[in-house]
Design a protein around this motif. Structure first.
Motif, PDB file in Angstrom:
ATOM      1  N   ARG A   1       0.796  -1.230   0.000  1.00 13.09           N
ATOM      2  CA  ARG A   1       0.000   0.000   0.000  1.00 13.09           C
ATOM      3  C   ARG A   1       0.826   1.275   0.000  1.00 13.09           C
ATOM      4  NH1 ARG A   1      -4.285  -1.233  -2.319  1.00 13.09           N
ATOM      5  NH2 ARG A   1      -5.521  -2.808  -1.314  1.00 13.09           N
ATOM      6  N   TYR A   2       2.084   1.230   0.412  1.00 16.43           N
ATOM      7  CA  TYR A   2       2.863   2.465   0.484  1.00 16.43           C
ATOM      8  C   TYR A   2       3.680   2.732  -0.769  1.00 16.43           C
ATOM      9  CZ  TYR A   2       6.709  -0.612   1.981  1.00 16.43           C
ATOM     10  OH  TYR A   2       7.635  -1.608   2.073  1.00 16.43           O
TER      11      TYR A   2
ATOM     12  N   LEU B   1       7.725  -8.373 -11.973  1.00 16.72           N
ATOM     13  CA  LEU B   1       7.444  -7.271 -11.065  1.00 16.72           C
ATOM     14  C   LEU B   1       6.094  -7.520 -10.411  1.00 16.72           C
ATOM     15  CD1 LEU B   1       8.464  -4.163 -13.209  1.00 16.72           C
ATOM     16  CD2 LEU B   1       9.742  -5.201 -11.339  1.00 16.72           C
ATOM     17  N   THR B   2       6.059  -7.516  -9.106  1.00 12.87           N
ATOM     18  CA  THR B   2       4.828  -7.732  -8.353  1.00 12.87           C
ATOM     19  C   THR B   2       4.539  -6.482  -7.544  1.00 12.87           C
ATOM     20  OG1 THR B   2       5.375 -10.080  -8.218  1.00 12.87           O
ATOM     21  CG2 THR B   2       3.675  -9.282  -6.738  1.00 12.87           C
ATOM     22  N   PHE B   3       3.616  -5.658  -8.037  1.00  8.31           N
ATOM     23  CA  PHE B   3       3.254  -4.402  -7.389  1.00  8.31           C
ATOM     24  C   PHE B   3       1.781  -4.352  -7.025  1.00  8.31           C
ATOM     25  CE2 PHE B   3       7.026  -2.380  -9.631  1.00  8.31           C
ATOM     26  CZ  PHE B   3       7.754  -2.217  -8.473  1.00  8.31           C
TER      27      PHE B   3
ATOM     28  N   ILE C   1      -0.455   2.630  -6.536  1.00 14.76           N
ATOM     29  CA  ILE C   1       0.087   3.027  -7.835  1.00 14.76           C
ATOM     30  C   ILE C   1      -1.086   3.335  -8.767  1.00 14.76           C
ATOM     31  CG2 ILE C   1       1.428   2.292  -9.835  1.00 14.76           C
ATOM     32  CD1 ILE C   1       2.915   0.390  -7.851  1.00 14.76           C
ATOM     33  N   GLY C   2      -1.083   4.561  -9.306  1.00 15.15           N
ATOM     34  CA  GLY C   2      -2.140   4.986 -10.214  1.00 15.15           C
ATOM     35  C   GLY C   2      -1.645   5.073 -11.641  1.00 15.15           C
ATOM     36  N   SER C   3      -2.388   5.789 -12.458  1.00 18.23           N
ATOM     37  CA  SER C   3      -2.036   5.889 -13.875  1.00 18.23           C
ATOM     38  C   SER C   3      -0.691   6.583 -14.084  1.00 18.23           C
ATOM     39  CB  SER C   3      -3.139   6.603 -14.663  1.00 18.23           C
ATOM     40  OG  SER C   3      -3.349   7.906 -14.172  1.00 18.23           O
TER      41      SER C   3
ATOM     42  N   PRO D   1      -4.823   0.966  -7.779  1.00 14.58           N
ATOM     43  CA  PRO D   1      -5.829   1.795  -8.451  1.00 14.58           C
ATOM     44  C   PRO D   1      -5.357   2.416  -9.767  1.00 14.58           C
ATOM     45  CG  PRO D   1      -4.842   3.039  -6.684  1.00 14.58           C
ATOM     46  CD  PRO D   1      -4.244   1.655  -6.627  1.00 14.58           C
ATOM     47  N   ILE D   2      -4.916   1.592 -10.709  1.00 19.87           N
ATOM     48  CA  ILE D   2      -4.422   2.143 -11.976  1.00 19.87           C
ATOM     49  C   ILE D   2      -5.573   2.675 -12.828  1.00 19.87           C
ATOM     50  CG2 ILE D   2      -2.358   0.699 -11.973  1.00 19.87           C
ATOM     51  CD1 ILE D   2      -3.661  -0.958 -14.213  1.00 19.87           C
ATOM     52  N   GLY D   3      -6.769   2.142 -12.660  1.00 17.97           N
ATOM     53  CA  GLY D   3      -7.939   2.615 -13.393  1.00 17.97           C
ATOM     54  C   GLY D   3      -7.845   2.357 -14.879  1.00 17.97           C
ATOM     55  N   SER D   4      -8.868   2.786 -15.589  1.00 13.27           N
ATOM     56  CA  SER D   4      -8.919   2.554 -17.036  1.00 13.27           C
ATOM     57  C   SER D   4      -7.843   3.353 -17.759  1.00 13.27           C
ATOM     58  CB  SER D   4     -10.302   2.881 -17.594  1.00 13.27           C
ATOM     59  OG  SER D   4     -10.663   4.208 -17.295  1.00 13.27           O
TER      60      SER D   4
END
Length: 117
Positions: free
Chosen positions: A41-42, A67-69, A74-76, A100-103
């Motif tokens: 989360r950080y 890579l495991t994130f 982490i967003g767009s 929360p990378i979103g569309s």
């Protein structure tokens, strides 16, 4: 020999310079094949900017394959920062589930990996 790099379970509250140094270390180490920072989360866009942004995609090791994130913050923008590295590296597995990378982040990831914007 191949090895993995894992992040601590609790937020280490590292200053920006420490994240840049970590990026430098990971870029220079040819034995690390995976980074695991799942569920922390950080890990944020700013931290990725410090780790990836200062060196660009060329210096990062081609030995990195996973890579495991997932489960981070982490967003767009983080995806935008990581895309040149992903395109230039040997990464074959990227886990972002629960971040929360979103569309917009997904679009950036797909277009970036295909060589677009």
């Amino acid at each position: 020999h191949a090895s993995s790099f894992g992040f601590p379970m609790q937020d280490p509250q590292l200053p920006d310079e420490a994240w840049r140094r970590l990026g430098w270390y990971l870029a220079k180490n040819k034995n690390i094949t995976s980074i695991c920072a799942a569920g922390r989360r950080y890990i944020t866009d700013k931290m990725l900017a410090n780790m990836f942004g200062i060196f660009g995609s060329v210096i990062w090791t081609s030995s990195m394959i996973k890579l495991t994130f997932g489960g981070n913050s982490i967003g767009s923008e983080g995806i935008r920062i990581m895309t040149p590295f992903l395109r230039a590296s040997g990464v074959r597995r990227l886990w972002m589930s629960g971040s929360p990378i979103g569309s917009e982040g997904f679009r950036l990831l797909i277009n970036g990996l295909e060589g677009g914007n």
